[in-house]
Write an enzyme that holds these catalytic residues in place. Structure first.
Site, short mmCIF file in Angstrom:
data_model
loop_
_atom_site.label_atom_id
_atom_site.label_comp_id
_atom_site.label_asym_id
_atom_site.label_seq_id
_atom_site.Cartn_x
_atom_site.Cartn_y
_atom_site.Cartn_z
N TYR A 105 -1.14 17.17 25.80
CA TYR A 105 -2.45 16.52 25.69
C TYR A 105 -2.29 15.07 25.19
O TYR A 105 -2.89 14.15 25.75
CB TYR A 105 -3.33 17.33 24.72
N1 LIG Z 1 -14.41 17.45 22.08
C1 LIG Z 1 -13.54 16.65 21.47
O1 LIG Z 1 -13.32 16.73 20.26
C2 LIG Z 1 -12.83 15.58 22.27
C3 LIG Z 1 -12.13 14.59 21.58
C4 LIG Z 1 -11.47 13.60 22.31
C5 LIG Z 1 -11.54 13.59 23.69
N2 LIG Z 1 -12.22 14.57 24.34
C6 LIG Z 1 -12.25 14.52 25.80
O2 LIG Z 1 -13.59 14.58 26.24
C7 LIG Z 1 -13.62 15.08 27.57
C8 LIG Z 1 -14.74 16.09 27.70
O3 LIG Z 1 -14.44 17.22 26.91
P1 LIG Z 1 -15.52 18.01 26.05
O4 LIG Z 1 -15.12 17.87 24.63
O5 LIG Z 1 -16.89 17.63 26.45
O6 LIG Z 1 -15.14 19.51 26.46
P2 LIG Z 1 -15.85 20.57 27.40
O7 LIG Z 1 -17.23 20.86 26.94
O8 LIG Z 1 -14.87 21.67 27.49
O9 LIG Z 1 -15.96 19.82 28.81
C9 LIG Z 1 -14.89 19.67 29.70
C10 LIG Z 1 -15.48 19.35 31.05
O10 LIG Z 1 -14.42 19.10 31.97
C11 LIG Z 1 -14.62 19.87 33.13
N3 LIG Z 1 -13.35 20.19 33.75
C12 LIG Z 1 -12.27 20.77 33.20
N4 LIG Z 1 -11.29 20.91 34.10
C13 LIG Z 1 -11.78 20.40 35.26
C14 LIG Z 1 -11.25 20.27 36.56
N5 LIG Z 1 -10.02 20.69 36.86
N6 LIG Z 1 -12.03 19.69 37.51
C15 LIG Z 1 -13.28 19.28 37.23
N7 LIG Z 1 -13.82 19.37 36.01
C16 LIG Z 1 -13.09 19.94 35.04
C17 LIG Z 1 -15.37 21.12 32.66
O11 LIG Z 1 -16.15 21.66 33.71
P3 LIG Z 1 -15.79 22.92 34.61
O12 LIG Z 1 -15.12 23.92 33.74
O13 LIG Z 1 -17.15 23.36 35.10
O14 LIG Z 1 -14.94 22.38 35.72
C18 LIG Z 1 -16.29 20.52 31.62
O15 LIG Z 1 -17.45 20.01 32.21
C19 LIG Z 1 -12.22 15.62 27.86
O16 LIG Z 1 -11.51 14.71 28.66
C20 LIG Z 1 -11.61 15.72 26.48
O17 LIG Z 1 -10.20 15.62 26.53
C21 LIG Z 1 -12.88 15.57 23.67
#
Ligand SMILES: NC(=O)c1ccc[n+]([C@@H]2O[C@H](COP(=O)([O-])OP(=O)(O)OC[C@H]3O[C@@H](n4cnc5c(N)ncnc54)[C@H](OP(=O)(O)O)[C@@H]3O)[C@@H](O)[C@H]2O)c1
Length: 257
Positions: free
Chosen positions: A161
């Site tokens: 990651y």
């Molecule tokens: N939450 C945190 O603390 C945090 C911190 C830093 C960065 N981020 C980043 O923020 C972004 C969003 O994450 P989140 O925290 O909102 O988590 P989340 O609620 O798990 O959302 C992840 C999203 O990515 C989609 N996704 C995953 N694999 C995919 C694929 N192969 N193709 C298309 N869509 C895909 C999922 O949709 P489907 O399953 O429907 O495809 C979901 O909509 C990520 O890049 C994560 O690394 C999060």
């Protein structure tokens, strides 16, 4: 939270990973700011449900079920924007995933491949097709890639990651430099801990993690997804016209100490 009125009025925006968390929040904030949207994720029913709510509030929204690791799926989502609205002005490349964190030498090869595929190759494919579309219409554009605080330093999220999120900053800087002359801006978010399905998964595996992470954060809390979405929308707007190749920390100060 209040929005500056209409930051994206008249703009067409693609949001990946819009079926939950930060991506769904970005869709809501962008719609409130006047964007016409294409939403992409694998769970199409979740996208349709979100789209229905946004349309009821007057937004134009189209859904593209698909996987960001598939060049065809990404191309189809970009083409949907161009076919439906005539061009693509903005994109938030936010889809991402994580696996059970482990020490590097104990990390499964398959987990490495999964995380790099979605978090790095996915962003690369998005950039490739989105920039291609922006160049074809000659209308410029603004793209924001959702990296992470794990894009600027090591975190407990694990080596794949951290490596993928660092690499997203490399893609961001390269694209910003290569396409600035075409009026295309490309920036990244170094997002801190945010409430979402992803972070709930971390807390479920390690219940003490939330308290530990809160204590390490100067604001002492986890972000609401809309707080990250607001930054993405601002970077996509013309208010950020001289900002490109940048990494904006949205982390409550966690990266500052
Ligand atoms: N939450 C945190 O603390 C945090 C911190 C830093 C960065 N981020 C980043 O923020 C972004 C969003 O994450 P989140 O925290 O909102 O988590 P989340 O609620 O798990 O959302 C992840 C999203 O990515 C989609 N996704 C995953 N694999 C995919 C694929 N192969 N193709 C298309 N869509 C895909 C999922 O949709 P489907 O399953 O429907 O495809 C979901 O909509 C990520 O890049 C994560 O690394 C999060």
């Amino acid at each position: 939270m209040t929005d500056a009125a209409g930051l994206l009025a008249g703009k067409v925006m693609l949001v990946t990973g819009a079926s939950s968390g930060i991506g769904a929040a970005a869709a809501r904030v962008a719609a409130r700011n006047g964007a016409a949207l294409v939403l992409m994720a694998r769970r199409l029913p979740r996208l349709e449900e979100l789209a229905e709510g946004l349309r009821a509030e007057g937004a134009e929204v189209a859904c593209a079920g698909g996987d960001v690791t598939s060049s065809d799926d990404v191309e189809r989502a970009v083409r949907l924007a161009v076919d439906r609205y005539g061009r693509l002005d903005a994109a938030f490349n936010n889809a991402g995933t994580t696996t059970e964190p482990a020490l590097l030498h104990e990390t499964d090869d398959a987990d490495f491949d999964t995380v790099l595929d979605v978090n790095l190759r996915g962003v690369w494919l998005c950039l490739k097709h989105q920039i291609g579309a922006m160049l074809a219409t000659g209308t410029g554009g603004a793209i924001v890639n959702n990296s992470s605080i794990a894009g600027v330093r090591a975190t407990s999220a694990g080596a794949p990651y951290v490596a993928a999120k660092h690499a997203v900053l490399g893609l961001t800087k390269t694209a910003a430099a290569q396409y600035a002359a075409h009026g295309i801006r490309v920036n990244a978010l170094a997002t801190g801990l945010t409430r979402s399905e992803m972070s709930e998964g971390v807390f479920a595996r390690d219940p003490a993690a939330e308290e530990r992470m809160r204590r390490r954060n100067p604001q002492g809390r986890v972000a609401d997804p809309e707080e990250v979405a607001q930054a993405a929308v601002w970077l996509c707007s013309d208010q950020a016209s001289f900002v490109t190749g940048a990494t904006m920390a949205v982390d409550g100060g966690a990266g500052a100490w």
